[in-house]
Design a protein around this motif. Structure first.
Motif, PDB file in Angstrom:
ATOM      1  N   ARG A  29      43.359  45.653  34.489  1.00  0.00           N
ATOM      2  CA  ARG A  29      42.134  44.932  34.818  1.00  0.00           C
ATOM      3  C   ARG A  29      40.868  45.383  33.985  1.00  0.00           C
ATOM      4  O   ARG A  29      40.682  46.606  34.149  1.00  0.00           O
ATOM      5  CB  ARG A  29      41.867  44.917  36.311  1.00  0.00           C
ATOM      6  N   THR A  30      40.311  44.691  33.156  1.00  0.00           N
ATOM      7  CA  THR A  30      39.199  45.165  32.595  1.00  0.00           C
ATOM      8  C   THR A  30      37.783  44.478  32.806  1.00  0.00           C
ATOM      9  O   THR A  30      37.830  43.248  32.840  1.00  0.00           O
ATOM     10  CB  THR A  30      39.442  45.090  31.214  1.00  0.00           C
ATOM     11  N   ILE A  31      37.018  45.128  33.175  1.00  0.00           N
ATOM     12  CA  ILE A  31      35.568  44.683  33.549  1.00  0.00           C
ATOM     13  C   ILE A  31      34.575  44.960  32.148  1.00  0.00           C
ATOM     14  O   ILE A  31      34.718  45.895  31.721  1.00  0.00           O
ATOM     15  CB  ILE A  31      34.789  45.432  34.513  1.00  0.00           C
ATOM     16  N   ALA A  32      33.805  43.809  31.774  1.00  0.00           N
ATOM     17  CA  ALA A  32      32.992  43.750  30.751  1.00  0.00           C
ATOM     18  C   ALA A  32      31.606  43.643  31.434  1.00  0.00           C
ATOM     19  O   ALA A  32      31.567  42.717  32.096  1.00  0.00           O
ATOM     20  CB  ALA A  32      33.091  42.651  29.855  1.00  0.00           C
ATOM     21  N   VAL A  33      30.631  44.646  31.024  1.00  0.00           N
ATOM     22  CA  VAL A  33      29.403  44.389  31.553  1.00  0.00           C
ATOM     23  C   VAL A  33      28.288  44.304  30.611  1.00  0.00           C
ATOM     24  O   VAL A  33      28.276  45.183  29.779  1.00  0.00           O
ATOM     25  CB  VAL A  33      29.249  46.030  32.524  1.00  0.00           C
ATOM     26  N   ALA A  34      27.367  43.546  30.974  1.00  0.00           N
ATOM     27  CA  ALA A  34      26.162  43.260  29.903  1.00  0.00           C
ATOM     28  C   ALA A  34      25.269  44.154  29.938  1.00  0.00           C
ATOM     29  O   ALA A  34      25.200  45.255  30.871  1.00  0.00           O
ATOM     30  CB  ALA A  34      25.725  41.884  30.176  1.00  0.00           C
ATOM     31  N   ARG A  35      24.462  44.413  28.839  1.00  0.00           N
ATOM     32  CA  ARG A  35      23.455  45.544  28.870  1.00  0.00           C
ATOM     33  C   ARG A  35      22.468  45.124  29.946  1.00  0.00           C
ATOM     34  O   ARG A  35      21.681  46.283  30.416  1.00  0.00           O
ATOM     35  CB  ARG A  35      22.753  45.472  27.504  1.00  0.00           C
ATOM     36  N   ASN A  36      22.338  43.960  30.606  1.00  0.00           N
ATOM     37  CA  ASN A  36      21.445  44.041  31.583  1.00  0.00           C
ATOM     38  C   ASN A  36      22.052  44.638  33.023  1.00  0.00           C
ATOM     39  O   ASN A  36      21.043  44.489  33.978  1.00  0.00           O
ATOM     40  CB  ASN A  36      21.062  42.621  31.880  1.00  0.00           C
ATOM     41  N   GLY A  37      23.078  45.025  32.919  1.00  0.00           N
ATOM     42  CA  GLY A  37      23.532  45.691  34.103  1.00  0.00           C
ATOM     43  C   GLY A  37      24.067  44.712  35.173  1.00  0.00           C
ATOM     44  O   GLY A  37      24.863  45.299  36.107  1.00  0.00           O
ATOM     45  N   THR A  38      23.771  43.532  35.047  1.00  0.00           N
ATOM     46  CA  THR A  38      24.237  42.635  36.158  1.00  0.00           C
ATOM     47  C   THR A  38      25.220  41.754  35.986  1.00  0.00           C
ATOM     48  O   THR A  38      26.282  41.364  36.890  1.00  0.00           O
ATOM     49  CB  THR A  38      22.827  42.062  36.818  1.00  0.00           C
ATOM     50  N   THR A  39      25.069  41.167  34.908  1.00  0.00           N
ATOM     51  CA  THR A  39      26.250  40.232  34.337  1.00  0.00           C
ATOM     52  C   THR A  39      27.570  40.762  34.133  1.00  0.00           C
ATOM     53  O   THR A  39      27.718  41.638  33.265  1.00  0.00           O
ATOM     54  CB  THR A  39      25.904  39.350  32.865  1.00  0.00           C
ATOM     55  N   LYS A  40      28.483  40.549  34.852  1.00  0.00           N
ATOM     56  CA  LYS A  40      29.673  41.067  34.600  1.00  0.00           C
ATOM     57  C   LYS A  40      31.210  40.020  34.442  1.00  0.00           C
ATOM     58  O   LYS A  40      30.835  38.861  34.939  1.00  0.00           O
ATOM     59  CB  LYS A  40      30.146  41.658  35.828  1.00  0.00           C
ATOM     60  N   ALA A  41      32.125  40.180  33.845  1.00  0.00           N
ATOM     61  CA  ALA A  41      33.299  39.340  33.684  1.00  0.00           C
ATOM     62  C   ALA A  41      34.519  40.339  33.762  1.00  0.00           C
ATOM     63  O   ALA A  41      34.705  41.551  33.329  1.00  0.00           O
ATOM     64  CB  ALA A  41      33.258  38.466  32.487  1.00  0.00           C
ATOM     65  N   LEU A  42      35.501  39.876  34.349  1.00  0.00           N
ATOM     66  CA  LEU A  42      36.770  40.589  34.599  1.00  0.00           C
ATOM     67  C   LEU A  42      37.953  39.803  34.042  1.00  0.00           C
ATOM     68  O   LEU A  42      38.046  38.708  34.239  1.00  0.00           O
ATOM     69  CB  LEU A  42      36.954  40.566  36.305  1.00  0.00           C
ATOM     70  N   SER A  43      38.812  40.404  33.257  1.00  0.00           N
ATOM     71  CA  SER A  43      40.200  39.831  33.045  1.00  0.00           C
ATOM     72  C   SER A  43      41.222  40.727  33.376  1.00  0.00           C
ATOM     73  O   SER A  43      41.140  41.924  33.220  1.00  0.00           O
ATOM     74  CB  SER A  43      39.945  39.966  31.535  1.00  0.00           C
ATOM     75  N   SER A  44      42.385  40.197  33.970  1.00  0.00           N
ATOM     76  CA  SER A  44      43.366  40.810  34.505  1.00  0.00           C
ATOM     77  C   SER A  44      44.688  40.332  33.863  1.00  0.00           C
ATOM     78  O   SER A  44      44.823  39.039  33.402  1.00  0.00           O
ATOM     79  CB  SER A  44      43.457  40.621  35.987  1.00  0.00           C
ATOM     80  N   PHE A  45      45.622  41.299  33.753  1.00  0.00           N
ATOM     81  CA  PHE A  45      46.801  41.175  32.932  1.00  0.00           C
ATOM     82  C   PHE A  45      47.871  41.545  33.784  1.00  0.00           C
ATOM     83  O   PHE A  45      48.083  42.938  33.836  1.00  0.00           O
ATOM     84  CB  PHE A  45      46.764  41.557  31.397  1.00  0.00           C
ATOM     85  N   SER A  46      48.808  40.984  34.413  1.00  0.00           N
ATOM     86  CA  SER A  46      49.710  41.484  35.330  1.00  0.00           C
ATOM     87  C   SER A  46      51.179  40.770  34.954  1.00  0.00           C
ATOM     88  O   SER A  46      51.271  39.913  34.493  1.00  0.00           O
ATOM     89  CB  SER A  46      49.553  41.261  36.714  1.00  0.00           C
ATOM     90  N   VAL A  47      52.253  41.910  35.168  1.00  0.00           N
ATOM     91  CA  VAL A  47      53.561  41.276  34.968  1.00  0.00           C
ATOM     92  C   VAL A  47      54.448  42.193  36.146  1.00  0.00           C
ATOM     93  O   VAL A  47      54.153  43.146  36.291  1.00  0.00           O
ATOM     94  CB  VAL A  47      54.179  41.878  33.482  1.00  0.00           C
ATOM     95  N   LYS A  48      55.419  41.670  36.124  1.00  0.00           N
ATOM     96  CA  LYS A  48      56.691  42.340  37.056  1.00  0.00           C
ATOM     97  C   LYS A  48      57.936  42.735  35.908  1.00  0.00           C
ATOM     98  O   LYS A  48      57.941  41.915  35.042  1.00  0.00           O
ATOM     99  CB  LYS A  48      57.311  41.064  37.953  1.00  0.00           C
TER     100      LYS A  48
END
Length: 420
Positions: free
Chosen positions: A327-346
């Motif tokens: 799981r990776t969080i990307a954070v904007a320089r404003n410190g508040t805008t965030k997005a998350l991408s997850s990659f899961s496998v069995k």
């Protein structure tokens, strides 16, 4: 120039992970035209006869090629027959990974491998990037667990962040956490031992694989809080190579002023999920000590190689019990805008599923030409993210039992509950 006979040639099909990739390609719903290659025709035919859940017609359609990294003519013949080569023969420094990549670059075709050996990657970048650009070859080393999930989730999280930010590339940092369970093969041990002989395993340069340099300083952080898991993360020996790959993606996109670029101030950091702050410190210390022993005492590497010989690994029963969650969080320089991408496998992400990761990267190159990125169309030594991250993610989701989710989490109060 005649059309290639095969979509993909799998070089090293009879090895531990190669045989898993062979089964994956043989069963693939798209039925790509494939050939298996290696030093022994008898072993390759024996592997083909052991394939399961594959029709007799499909078995008969699989080509057999004899090739050896010591024989450049055999590599040229292999490259001339394919749209893309999957190179599963490692350790790559020991068994001519560069030579196979060179044959692909000169032929103007695709090339993918599983290397986590930064010294090999550096040589491929240094000597083959311009060659590949001149022939429009798409060279994508490190397309397995090293380092596809880390690179791809960073890219996807940032693209989601761009949407949330009105299309601006104004990323401060990406924070990746990964929770995995799987075994270790003799091939992985051999690669680590070989890399320790050829390169410093310490984390000294965040841009060791990149085309340009940014402002990030290489730093070993023994304990890092990962809000996407609500746990602490440890430093591992994956970190230097993963950081190099992600920052190569950043640099390639930044250098090209690409619409998907991350922004000039981007930084990448990661941590391996542990049960507590104290345990993260312990894991980090063990990893650092392990790297020190490999780098300074040859007997330790020899002992490891004997304990886990090349060509061995976990049983399929154990591999099926494995899992991977990145799981990776990307954070904007404003410190508040965030997005998350997850990659899961069995299933074991380093072997059972890594065979799918590398196969789909090769098939993306071979079968999705019209949908690849502008960077990919120009050729060069690229990354999973920069050949067309959305296309690759789509294929992984459709064919490889990978669950990929990306979302804007700016308003979230508990990131550990997102993208599960």
């Amino acid at each position: 120039m005649s059309s290639p006979t095969y979509d993909v040639v799998l070089y090293g099909a009879t090895g531990f992970t190669g045989s898993i990739a062979a089964q994956y390609l043989a069963e693939h719903p798209q039925q790509p035209k494939v050939a298996f290659a290696g030093r022994s025709e008898a072993k390759i035919r024996g592997l083909i006869n052991q394939l399961t859940n594959v029709s007799a017609e499909r078995v008969q359609s699989i080509g057999v090629m004899v090739a050896n990294s010591d024989d450049h003519e055999s590599l040229k013949r292999m490259a001339s027959s394919a749209k893309a080569i999957i190179n599963m023969v490692g350790p790559y420094a020991k068994y001519g990974g560069y030579d196979v990549a060179k044959a692909a670059a000169e032929a103007g075709i695709g090339y993918v491998d599983l290397t986590g050996e930064s010294s090999v990657y550096k040589r491929i970048v240094r000597d083959l990037h311009s060659v590949a650009k001149s022939t429009k070859a798409i060279i994508v080393p490190s397309s397995g667990f090293d380092s596809l999930p880390f690179d791809l989730t960073t890219y996807l999280a940032i693209q989601e962040l761009r949407k949330a930010s009105g299309g601006k590339a104004d990323v401060d940092y990406a924070l990746c956490g990964y929770h995995v369970h799987g075994g270790v093969s003799g091939g992985t041990i051999a690669s680590a031992v070989g890399e320790a002989k050829n390169s410093d395993l310490n984390f000294k340069d965040a841009y060791q694989l990149g085309p340009i340099r940014g402002t990030q300083q290489a730093q070993i952080v023994r304990s890092r809080f990962l809000p996407q898991f609500n746990r602490y993360g440890a430093y591992t020996l994956f970190t230097p190579h993963n950081t190099g790959i992600v920052n190569r993606s950043w640099g390639l996109l930044q250098e090209a002023s690409d619409k998907c670029s991350y922004g000039a101030s981007f930084k990448y950091v990661e941590g391996y999920v542990t049960s507590s702050y104290v345990f993260s410190l312990l894991v980090s210390s063990i990893m650092i000590f392990f790297g020190y022993l490999l780098g300074h005492y040859a007997w330790f590497g020899d002992w490891l190689s004997k304990k886990v010989p090349q060509g061995t690994g976990s049983s399929m029963e154990k591999q099926l019990k494995g899992f991977g969650n990145v799981r990776t969080i990307a954070v904007a320089r404003n410190g508040t805008t965030k997005a998350l991408s997850s990659f899961s496998v069995k299933g074991d992400p380093g072997y059972l599923r890594t065979a799918a990761f590398i196969s789909e990267t090769a098939l993306t190159i071979a079968l999705e030409q019209s949908r690849l990125s502008d960077l990919a169309r120009g050729g060069g030594v690229l990354t999973p993210a920069t050949i067309g991250g959305e296309v690759l993610a789509e294929r992984l989701s459709r064919y490889s039992q990978v669950k990929i989710q990306s979302k804007d989490v700016t308003a979230s109060t508990d990131l550990s509950q997102e993208c599960i």
